[in-house]
Design a protein around this motif. Structure first.
Motif, PDB file in Angstrom:
ATOM      1  N   LYS A   1       0.834  -1.216   0.000  1.00  0.00           N
ATOM      2  CA  LYS A   1       0.000   0.000   0.000  1.00  0.00           C
ATOM      3  C   LYS A   1       0.864   1.259   0.000  1.00  0.00           C
ATOM      4  O   LYS A   1       0.477   2.287  -0.543  1.00  0.00           O
ATOM      5  CB  LYS A   1      -0.934  -0.014   1.210  1.00  0.00           C
TER       6      LYS A   1
ATOM      7  N   TYR B   1       6.673   1.012  12.391  1.00  0.00           N
ATOM      8  CA  TYR B   1       5.814   0.346  11.419  1.00  0.00           C
ATOM      9  C   TYR B   1       4.940  -0.676  12.151  1.00  0.00           C
ATOM     10  O   TYR B   1       5.436  -1.641  12.706  1.00  0.00           O
ATOM     11  CB  TYR B   1       6.702  -0.348  10.384  1.00  0.00           C
TER      12      TYR B   1
ATOM     13  N   GLY C   1       2.026  -3.555  12.014  1.00  0.00           N
ATOM     14  CA  GLY C   1       1.414  -4.475  11.060  1.00  0.00           C
ATOM     15  C   GLY C   1       2.426  -4.841   9.986  1.00  0.00           C
ATOM     16  O   GLY C   1       2.194  -4.707   8.784  1.00  0.00           O
ATOM     17  N   ALA C   2       3.578  -5.358  10.448  1.00  0.00           N
ATOM     18  CA  ALA C   2       4.717  -5.587   9.542  1.00  0.00           C
ATOM     19  C   ALA C   2       4.507  -6.790   8.640  1.00  0.00           C
ATOM     20  O   ALA C   2       5.122  -6.888   7.582  1.00  0.00           O
ATOM     21  CB  ALA C   2       5.988  -5.779  10.375  1.00  0.00           C
ATOM     22  N   ALA C   3       3.644  -7.724   9.057  1.00  0.00           N
ATOM     23  CA  ALA C   3       3.430  -8.995   8.330  1.00  0.00           C
ATOM     24  C   ALA C   3       4.780  -9.656   8.054  1.00  0.00           C
ATOM     25  O   ALA C   3       5.639  -9.696   8.939  1.00  0.00           O
ATOM     26  CB  ALA C   3       2.599  -8.757   7.081  1.00  0.00           C
TER      27      ALA C   3
ATOM     28  N   THR D   1       7.440  -7.615   3.651  1.00  0.00           N
ATOM     29  CA  THR D   1       7.539  -7.190   2.245  1.00  0.00           C
ATOM     30  C   THR D   1       7.756  -5.673   2.144  1.00  0.00           C
ATOM     31  O   THR D   1       8.784  -5.217   1.644  1.00  0.00           O
ATOM     32  CB  THR D   1       6.248  -7.593   1.486  1.00  0.00           C
TER      33      THR D   1
ATOM     34  N   VAL E   1       6.494  -3.843  14.058  1.00  0.00           N
ATOM     35  CA  VAL E   1       5.666  -4.533  15.056  1.00  0.00           C
ATOM     36  C   VAL E   1       4.713  -5.503  14.350  1.00  0.00           C
ATOM     37  O   VAL E   1       4.000  -5.116  13.415  1.00  0.00           O
ATOM     38  CB  VAL E   1       4.859  -3.511  15.891  1.00  0.00           C
ATOM     39  N   GLU E   2       4.716  -6.741  14.822  1.00  0.00           N
ATOM     40  CA  GLU E   2       3.816  -7.767  14.264  1.00  0.00           C
ATOM     41  C   GLU E   2       3.465  -8.738  15.380  1.00  0.00           C
ATOM     42  O   GLU E   2       4.332  -9.107  16.170  1.00  0.00           O
ATOM     43  CB  GLU E   2       4.535  -8.491  13.113  1.00  0.00           C
ATOM     44  N   PHE E   3       2.175  -9.168  15.422  1.00  0.00           N
ATOM     45  CA  PHE E   3       1.791 -10.059  16.527  1.00  0.00           C
ATOM     46  C   PHE E   3       1.522 -11.500  16.113  1.00  0.00           C
ATOM     47  O   PHE E   3       1.308 -12.358  16.968  1.00  0.00           O
ATOM     48  CB  PHE E   3       0.638  -9.489  17.349  1.00  0.00           C
ATOM     49  N   ALA E   4       1.481 -11.796  14.823  1.00  0.00           N
ATOM     50  CA  ALA E   4       1.173 -13.157  14.375  1.00  0.00           C
ATOM     51  C   ALA E   4       2.487 -13.947  14.209  1.00  0.00           C
ATOM     52  O   ALA E   4       3.409 -13.475  13.527  1.00  0.00           O
ATOM     53  CB  ALA E   4       0.401 -13.115  13.068  1.00  0.00           C
TER      54      ALA E   4
ATOM     55  N   ASP F   1       1.707  -7.063  20.388  1.00  0.00           N
ATOM     56  CA  ASP F   1       0.378  -6.613  19.991  1.00  0.00           C
ATOM     57  C   ASP F   1       0.358  -5.083  19.987  1.00  0.00           C
ATOM     58  O   ASP F   1       0.605  -4.454  21.033  1.00  0.00           O
ATOM     59  CB  ASP F   1      -0.633  -7.176  21.011  1.00  0.00           C
TER      60      ASP F   1
ATOM     61  N   THR G   1      -1.951  -3.121  20.057  1.00  0.00           N
ATOM     62  CA  THR G   1      -2.940  -2.476  20.926  1.00  0.00           C
ATOM     63  C   THR G   1      -2.365  -2.248  22.332  1.00  0.00           C
ATOM     64  O   THR G   1      -3.007  -1.608  23.154  1.00  0.00           O
ATOM     65  CB  THR G   1      -4.240  -3.313  21.047  1.00  0.00           C
TER      66      THR G   1
ATOM     67  N   VAL H   1      -2.589  -2.411   9.996  1.00  0.00           N
ATOM     68  CA  VAL H   1      -2.946  -3.626  10.729  1.00  0.00           C
ATOM     69  C   VAL H   1      -4.265  -4.252  10.265  1.00  0.00           C
ATOM     70  O   VAL H   1      -4.555  -5.381  10.626  1.00  0.00           O
ATOM     71  CB  VAL H   1      -3.005  -3.409  12.267  1.00  0.00           C
TER      72      VAL H   1
ATOM     73  N   GLN I   1      -7.462  -3.794  11.074  1.00  0.00           N
ATOM     74  CA  GLN I   1      -8.282  -4.195  12.220  1.00  0.00           C
ATOM     75  C   GLN I   1      -9.341  -3.118  12.486  1.00  0.00           C
ATOM     76  O   GLN I   1      -9.211  -1.992  12.010  1.00  0.00           O
ATOM     77  CB  GLN I   1      -7.403  -4.331  13.479  1.00  0.00           C
TER      78      GLN I   1
ATOM     79  N   ILE J   1      -5.352   2.556  17.735  1.00  0.00           N
ATOM     80  CA  ILE J   1      -3.945   2.120  17.753  1.00  0.00           C
ATOM     81  C   ILE J   1      -3.023   3.293  17.406  1.00  0.00           C
ATOM     82  O   ILE J   1      -1.972   3.481  18.012  1.00  0.00           O
ATOM     83  CB  ILE J   1      -3.744   0.915  16.802  1.00  0.00           C
TER      84      ILE J   1
HETATM   85  N1  SAM Z   1       2.065  -3.997   5.975  1.00  0.00           N
HETATM   86  C1  SAM Z   1       2.197  -5.316   5.376  1.00  0.00           C
HETATM   87  C2  SAM Z   1       2.868  -5.178   4.035  1.00  0.00           C
HETATM   88  O1  SAM Z   1       2.630  -4.178   3.342  1.00  0.00           O
HETATM   89  O2  SAM Z   1       3.685  -6.037   3.662  1.00  0.00           O
HETATM   90  C3  SAM Z   1       0.854  -6.016   5.310  1.00  0.00           C
HETATM   91  C4  SAM Z   1       0.136  -5.991   6.629  1.00  0.00           C
HETATM   92  S1  SAM Z   1      -1.283  -7.023   6.738  1.00  0.00           S
HETATM   93  C5  SAM Z   1      -2.489  -6.163   5.843  1.00  0.00           C
HETATM   94  C6  SAM Z   1      -1.758  -6.727   8.408  1.00  0.00           C
HETATM   95  C7  SAM Z   1      -0.809  -7.322   9.421  1.00  0.00           C
HETATM   96  O3  SAM Z   1      -1.064  -6.695  10.681  1.00  0.00           O
HETATM   97  C8  SAM Z   1      -0.979  -8.825   9.628  1.00  0.00           C
HETATM   98  O4  SAM Z   1       0.252  -9.484   9.480  1.00  0.00           O
HETATM   99  C9  SAM Z   1      -1.489  -8.945  11.062  1.00  0.00           C
HETATM  100  O5  SAM Z   1      -1.025 -10.097  11.733  1.00  0.00           O
HETATM  101  C10 SAM Z   1      -0.933  -7.662  11.678  1.00  0.00           C
HETATM  102  N2  SAM Z   1      -1.674  -7.204  12.858  1.00  0.00           N
HETATM  103  C11 SAM Z   1      -3.025  -7.078  12.985  1.00  0.00           C
HETATM  104  N3  SAM Z   1      -3.347  -6.608  14.197  1.00  0.00           N
HETATM  105  C12 SAM Z   1      -2.182  -6.432  14.860  1.00  0.00           C
HETATM  106  C13 SAM Z   1      -1.868  -5.997  16.167  1.00  0.00           C
HETATM  107  N4  SAM Z   1      -2.825  -5.616  17.024  1.00  0.00           N
HETATM  108  N5  SAM Z   1      -0.570  -5.949  16.535  1.00  0.00           N
HETATM  109  C14 SAM Z   1       0.401  -6.312  15.663  1.00  0.00           C
HETATM  110  N6  SAM Z   1       0.166  -6.753  14.410  1.00  0.00           N
HETATM  111  C15 SAM Z   1      -1.112  -6.806  14.005  1.00  0.00           C
END
Ligand code: SAM
Length: 200
Positions: A34, A55, A57-59, A62, A77-80, A103, A105, A124, A126, A132
């Motif tokens: 995005k 950053y 929602g790092a996933a 990428t 930051v990423e929680f999964a 997380d 949040t 993220v 969400q 957030i």
């Molecule tokens: N930004 C990434 C990219 O461009 O490569 C894609 C992100 S993807 C749409 C959303 C990511 O946010 C997911 O990997 C999800 O696990 C993470 N996420 C969602 N809620 C979160 C939270 N509360 N804390 C940390 N990570 C979160």
């Protein structure tokens, strides 16, 4: 940002996720990122080499990897757990990515690891995206930028994307941000808006 014949690229070592190369630069695909899409819609989007990026929602890293090609450092930051494994691999190849397995949040849990950011970027997807952002504003320098990638369908499926977008802008203004520019990310990403703000 660097463009070659109208294509956005970044200046790091390739082979992170199978991205194509052009003249030794990594092609940054707007359909996969995005932030790249935002650049195609607003070519003033930039990341300077002395900027610290927070950053959320790092996933799998990428977009983070491209951001790290430009910025001084990226707190990602990423929680999964599964995407975090990939992110750790990406971070091994770039000295300026600091992965934070947490997380978003609950920023108090990792506040001690952070430094003040020039750019807060959040993707993220969400329902509580603006909340957030609000929680992370203490970590953004005065005058710093905040970019929210708002996934309108994740916030409230019963409301129209425009309604969700307007409410998010108001919540960000109420949190003390100045909303500077907004874009719908079509045709690259459906039902996503980029909201670019400044911390006053
Ligand atoms: N930004 C990434 C990219 O461009 O490569 C894609 C992100 S993807 C749409 C959303 C990511 O946010 C997911 O990997 C999800 O696990 C993470 N996420 C969602 N809620 C979160 C939270 N509360 N804390 C940390 N990570 C979160």
């Amino acid at each position: 940002m660097i463009e070659i014949n109208g294509t956005l690229v970044s200046p790091g070592k390739g082979g992170v996720y199978g991205e194509k190369m052009i003249n030794g630069y990594r092609i940054w695909d707007p359909y996969r990122s995005k932030l790249s899409a935002l650049w195609y819609l607003d070519k003033s989007t930039d990341i300077a080499s002395d900027e610290v990026v927070l950053y959320l929602g790092a996933a799998n890293g990428t977009t983070v990897s491209h951001v790290a090609d430009y910025a001084e450092s990226v707190y990602a930051v990423e929680f999964a757990p599964r995407p975090m494994q990939d992110l750790l691999e990406v971070a091994k190849r770039r000295k300026n990515i600091i992965p934070v397995f947490a997380d978003a949040t609950r920023p108090k849990e990792y506040a001690g690891f952070l430094e003040a950011a020039d750019l807060l970027y959040q993707d993220v997807a969400q329902p509580d995206q603006t909340s957030i952002i609000r929680k992370h504003l203490p970590f953004v320098k005065a005058g710093g930028r905040v970019i929210l990638m708002l996934k309108t369908r994740s916030v409230d499926i019963r409301k129209s994307p425009e309604e969700v977008f307007c409410e998010a802008c108001k919540e960000l203004e109420d949190a003390g941000l100045s909303v500077e520019k907004t874009f719908w990310l079509s045709p690259y990403h459906a039902d996503h808006a980029a909201i670019v703000c400044k911390k006053i």
